[in-house]
Design a protein around this motif. Sequence first.
Motif, PDB file in Angstrom:
ATOM      1  N   LEU A   2       0.863  -1.172   0.000  1.00 46.34           N
ATOM      2  CA  LEU A   2       0.000   0.000   0.000  1.00 46.34           C
ATOM      3  C   LEU A   2       0.900   1.224   0.000  1.00 46.34           C
ATOM      4  N   VAL A   3       0.719   2.115  -0.974  1.00 47.23           N
ATOM      5  CA  VAL A   3       1.575   3.291  -1.100  1.00 47.23           C
ATOM      6  C   VAL A   3       0.726   4.539  -0.921  1.00 47.23           C
ATOM      7  N   GLY A   4       1.049   5.324   0.108  1.00 47.29           N
ATOM      8  CA  GLY A   4       0.300   6.539   0.383  1.00 47.29           C
ATOM      9  C   GLY A   4       1.205   7.750   0.492  1.00 47.29           C
ATOM     10  N   MET A   5       1.608   8.288  -0.657  1.00 48.46           N
ATOM     11  CA  MET A   5       2.531   9.421  -0.660  1.00 48.46           C
ATOM     12  C   MET A   5       1.984  10.624  -1.411  1.00 48.46           C
ATOM     13  N   GLY A   6       0.736  10.553  -1.852  1.00 52.64           N
ATOM     14  CA  GLY A   6       0.173  11.660  -2.599  1.00 52.64           C
ATOM     15  C   GLY A   6       0.541  11.595  -4.070  1.00 52.64           C
ATOM     16  N   THR A   7      -0.332  12.171  -4.883  1.00 55.58           N
ATOM     17  CA  THR A   7      -0.123  12.222  -6.337  1.00 55.58           C
ATOM     18  C   THR A   7       0.768  13.411  -6.679  1.00 55.58           C
ATOM     19  N   PRO A   8       1.726  13.237  -7.602  1.00 56.53           N
ATOM     20  CA  PRO A   8       1.991  12.079  -8.471  1.00 56.53           C
ATOM     21  C   PRO A   8       3.069  11.142  -7.942  1.00 56.53           C
ATOM     22  N   TYR A   9       3.577  11.430  -6.738  1.00 56.48           N
ATOM     23  CA  TYR A   9       4.736  10.685  -6.236  1.00 56.48           C
ATOM     24  C   TYR A   9       4.430   9.207  -6.046  1.00 56.48           C
ATOM     25  N   GLN A  10       3.244   8.891  -5.485  1.00 53.70           N
ATOM     26  CA  GLN A  10       2.939   7.490  -5.208  1.00 53.70           C
ATOM     27  C   GLN A  10       2.792   6.686  -6.491  1.00 53.70           C
ATOM     28  N   GLU A  11       2.121   7.250  -7.486  1.00 52.80           N
ATOM     29  CA  GLU A  11       1.913   6.521  -8.733  1.00 52.80           C
ATOM     30  C   GLU A  11       3.234   6.289  -9.467  1.00 52.80           C
ATOM     31  N   LYS A  12       4.100   7.311  -9.480  1.00 57.00           N
ATOM     32  CA  LYS A  12       5.391   7.161 -10.155  1.00 57.00           C
ATOM     33  C   LYS A  12       6.265   6.132  -9.438  1.00 57.00           C
ATOM     34  N   TRP A  13       6.275   6.192  -8.109  1.00 55.94           N
ATOM     35  CA  TRP A  13       7.065   5.211  -7.367  1.00 55.94           C
ATOM     36  C   TRP A  13       6.529   3.812  -7.608  1.00 55.94           C
ATOM     37  N   ALA A  14       5.205   3.670  -7.570  1.00 56.69           N
ATOM     38  CA  ALA A  14       4.588   2.360  -7.738  1.00 56.69           C
ATOM     39  C   ALA A  14       4.898   1.773  -9.102  1.00 56.69           C
ATOM     40  N   GLU A  15       4.833   2.597 -10.150  1.00 58.03           N
ATOM     41  CA  GLU A  15       5.141   2.072 -11.478  1.00 58.03           C
ATOM     42  C   GLU A  15       6.605   1.648 -11.568  1.00 58.03           C
ATOM     43  N   LYS A  16       7.492   2.467 -11.009  1.00 56.16           N
ATOM     44  CA  LYS A  16       8.917   2.125 -11.054  1.00 56.16           C
ATOM     45  C   LYS A  16       9.187   0.832 -10.297  1.00 56.16           C
ATOM     46  N   PHE A  17       8.571   0.691  -9.123  1.00 55.24           N
ATOM     47  CA  PHE A  17       8.769  -0.524  -8.333  1.00 55.24           C
ATOM     48  C   PHE A  17       8.205  -1.727  -9.075  1.00 55.24           C
ATOM     49  N   SER A  18       7.017  -1.571  -9.670  1.00 56.80           N
ATOM     50  CA  SER A  18       6.361  -2.709 -10.326  1.00 56.80           C
ATOM     51  C   SER A  18       7.119  -3.180 -11.557  1.00 56.80           C
ATOM     52  N   THR A  19       7.852  -2.268 -12.194  1.00 62.04           N
ATOM     53  CA  THR A  19       8.654  -2.689 -13.349  1.00 62.04           C
ATOM     54  C   THR A  19       9.985  -3.287 -12.918  1.00 62.04           C
ATOM     55  N   THR A  20      10.429  -2.965 -11.704  1.00 64.32           N
ATOM     56  CA  THR A  20      11.672  -3.527 -11.171  1.00 64.32           C
ATOM     57  C   THR A  20      11.433  -4.894 -10.540  1.00 64.32           C
ATOM     58  N   PHE A  21      10.343  -4.998  -9.772  1.00 66.42           N
ATOM     59  CA  PHE A  21       9.982  -6.248  -9.108  1.00 66.42           C
ATOM     60  C   PHE A  21       8.608  -6.676  -9.619  1.00 66.42           C
ATOM     61  N   THR A  22       8.606  -7.362 -10.738  1.00 65.58           N
ATOM     62  CA  THR A  22       7.352  -7.724 -11.383  1.00 65.58           C
ATOM     63  C   THR A  22       6.553  -8.698 -10.526  1.00 65.58           C
ATOM     64  N   GLY A  23       5.225  -8.542 -10.587  1.00 57.68           N
ATOM     65  CA  GLY A  23       4.337  -9.475  -9.909  1.00 57.68           C
ATOM     66  C   GLY A  23       3.964  -9.094  -8.503  1.00 57.68           C
ATOM     67  N   VAL A  24       4.493  -7.979  -7.967  1.00 59.93           N
ATOM     68  CA  VAL A  24       4.132  -7.538  -6.619  1.00 59.93           C
ATOM     69  C   VAL A  24       2.981  -6.540  -6.717  1.00 59.93           C
ATOM     70  N   PRO A  25       1.783  -6.888  -6.251  1.00 57.86           N
ATOM     71  CA  PRO A  25       0.633  -5.982  -6.359  1.00 57.86           C
ATOM     72  C   PRO A  25       0.822  -4.726  -5.503  1.00 57.86           C
ATOM     73  N   ILE A  26       0.342  -3.605  -6.044  1.00 54.18           N
ATOM     74  CA  ILE A  26       0.430  -2.321  -5.352  1.00 54.18           C
ATOM     75  C   ILE A  26      -0.892  -1.586  -5.521  1.00 54.18           C
ATOM     76  N   ILE A  27      -1.370  -0.961  -4.447  1.00 47.17           N
ATOM     77  CA  ILE A  27      -2.491  -0.027  -4.533  1.00 47.17           C
ATOM     78  C   ILE A  27      -2.008   1.322  -4.009  1.00 47.17           C
ATOM     79  N   CYS A  28      -2.250   2.371  -4.785  1.00 47.30           N
ATOM     80  CA  CYS A  28      -1.946   3.734  -4.359  1.00 47.30           C
ATOM     81  C   CYS A  28      -3.126   4.258  -3.548  1.00 47.30           C
TER      82      CYS A  28
END
Length: 265
Positions: free
Chosen positions: A169-195
């Motif tokens: 669960l990522v709660g850092m406010g837009t756009p920081y949380q979405e950008k971090w989540a996308e970067k993490f999801s492309t680095t560690f594939t298959g880990v679910p994230i909700i902003c």
Amino acid sequence: MIRGASDTDSMRSRRNILGIQVLVATRRDAILAIDEHFSTSETPLVTFLNANVSNIAAKDPSLKRALDRSLVLNDGIGIGLSSRLLYHSDFPDNLQGTDFVPQYLKETGRIFRIFALGGIPGIAERALEVLKAIAPQHQYVGSHHGFFDAGDPAELYSIIRASGADFILVGMGTPYQEKWAEKFSTTFTGVPIICVGGLFDFLSKHRPRAPLWVRKLRCEWVFRLAVEPRRLWRRYLFGNVIFIARLAKAYVRGGRVSGDRQETM
């Protein structure tokens, strides 16, 4: 279809709200859609679209890309207004994240090991204690505040991996949380994230929530503005005007749309 989604996911109806494809679903169907998305997508990321997120995405290509790569849920009166104007119909439910995310965790058919990222020190940890009472079937394996060196994420990545988390669960406010989540999801594939935006602040009682009747009217933004005018006046007073102007422009240019579109690629 959003990139990385499954064939099953692609059959779900979406509405194009100012360039962002938004799932059309009841709360129950949204829970099933998220479970499917997490099970099959190459980028198992869930985000929420409200007027503020829409405005930022219109000027920030990297945020727009993150939204395009995620399953996007409708949040708030502005997106509902857009749907009524463009599609002659509101979304079945308002999937506002602060209420919907705890419901998802309570009702999902999956069992997670959850890590919370965001907020000032201690807030995410306190929020996880509340979530334990709401959805005790999951394991709550760690948390970290939202103040870290975004340019050198190795230490934070190491903390998350060491926790054994398989859901974030990522709660850092837009756009920081979405950008971090996308970067993490492309680095560690298959880990679910909700902003989750301000979820941790509300669950931990760091910030007050609007009364239930205000939330049912989709006017929580008015309450938040009254409580924190210095922080939020620009977002809500100027931002709402900008969003309505963008919506009116899209309506005039594109005309009205009848029915939902099945978006595919």
